[in-house]
Design a protein around this motif. Structure first.
Motif, PDB file in Angstrom:
ATOM      1  N   ARG A   1       0.872  -1.281   0.040  1.00 35.55           N
ATOM      2  CA  ARG A   1      -0.205  -0.253  -0.143  1.00 35.55           C
ATOM      3  C   ARG A   1       0.924   1.290  -0.012  1.00 35.55           C
ATOM      4  O   ARG A   1       0.526   2.295  -0.780  1.00 35.55           O
ATOM      5  N   GLN A   2       1.821   1.241   0.716  1.00 33.41           N
ATOM      6  CA  GLN A   2       2.858   2.514   0.734  1.00 33.41           C
ATOM      7  C   GLN A   2       3.389   2.495  -0.605  1.00 33.41           C
ATOM      8  O   GLN A   2       3.553   3.718  -1.136  1.00 33.41           O
TER       9      GLN A   2
ATOM     10  N   ASP B   1       0.797   4.054  -2.855  1.00 32.90           N
ATOM     11  CA  ASP B   1       0.563   5.469  -2.500  1.00 32.90           C
ATOM     12  C   ASP B   1       2.020   6.554  -3.249  1.00 32.90           C
ATOM     13  O   ASP B   1       1.767   7.430  -3.717  1.00 32.90           O
TER      14      ASP B   1
END
Length: 135
Positions: A127-128, A131
């Motif tokens: 997820r990081q 992003d």
């Protein structure tokens, strides 16, 4: 005949109806055969034999069923799989329950794997990265 709204529809559409589409005289025998999942000639033969031995009972019973039973709706089941499921519920409830339990166990196992992945550090890392790519 249009289908009833899902909230008003019976959860089990497998009920005893008169099958006027396949019936010879009112569809009573065809409806009983459809409900029991047997050939209609078997039910018709039983009615004819019953007529010879118990004619008043058979005549009155047939007339009452013709009067009481509703005609079978055209689109009683949405899919063939739904028809097979509801017939199995009526004829083999133990096997149907066992099959449902197995399906729910499998769904629980899959959901557990998904939950484990979403709660893992690997998911957070992915997820990081996602992003960072958006920025």
């Amino acid at each position: 005949m249009t289908r009833m709204e899902p909230i008003y529809r019976s959860p089990n559409p497998h009920k005893l109806y008169r099958n006027t589409a396949e019936g010879k005289l009112g569809g009573v025998c065809a409806g009983i055969a459809d409900y029991l999942n047997v050939d209609s000639w078997i039910i018709r033969l039983a009615v004819v034999l019953g007529f010879f031995f118990f004619s008043p009972v058979v005549l009155v019973g047939y007339a009452v069923l013709w009067w009481i039973l509703k005609p079978r709706p055209r689109n009683l089941y949405e899919t063939k799989e739904e028809e097979v499921f509801w017939r199995s519920v009526a004829t083999k409830p133990d096997q149907t329950l066992a099959g449902l339990k197995a399906k729910f166990r499998e769904m629980d196992r899959v959901l557990g794997r998904i939950e484990g992945y979403v709660a893992s550090k690997e998911y957070d890392l992915h997820r990081q990265f996602r992003d960072l790519e958006r920025k």
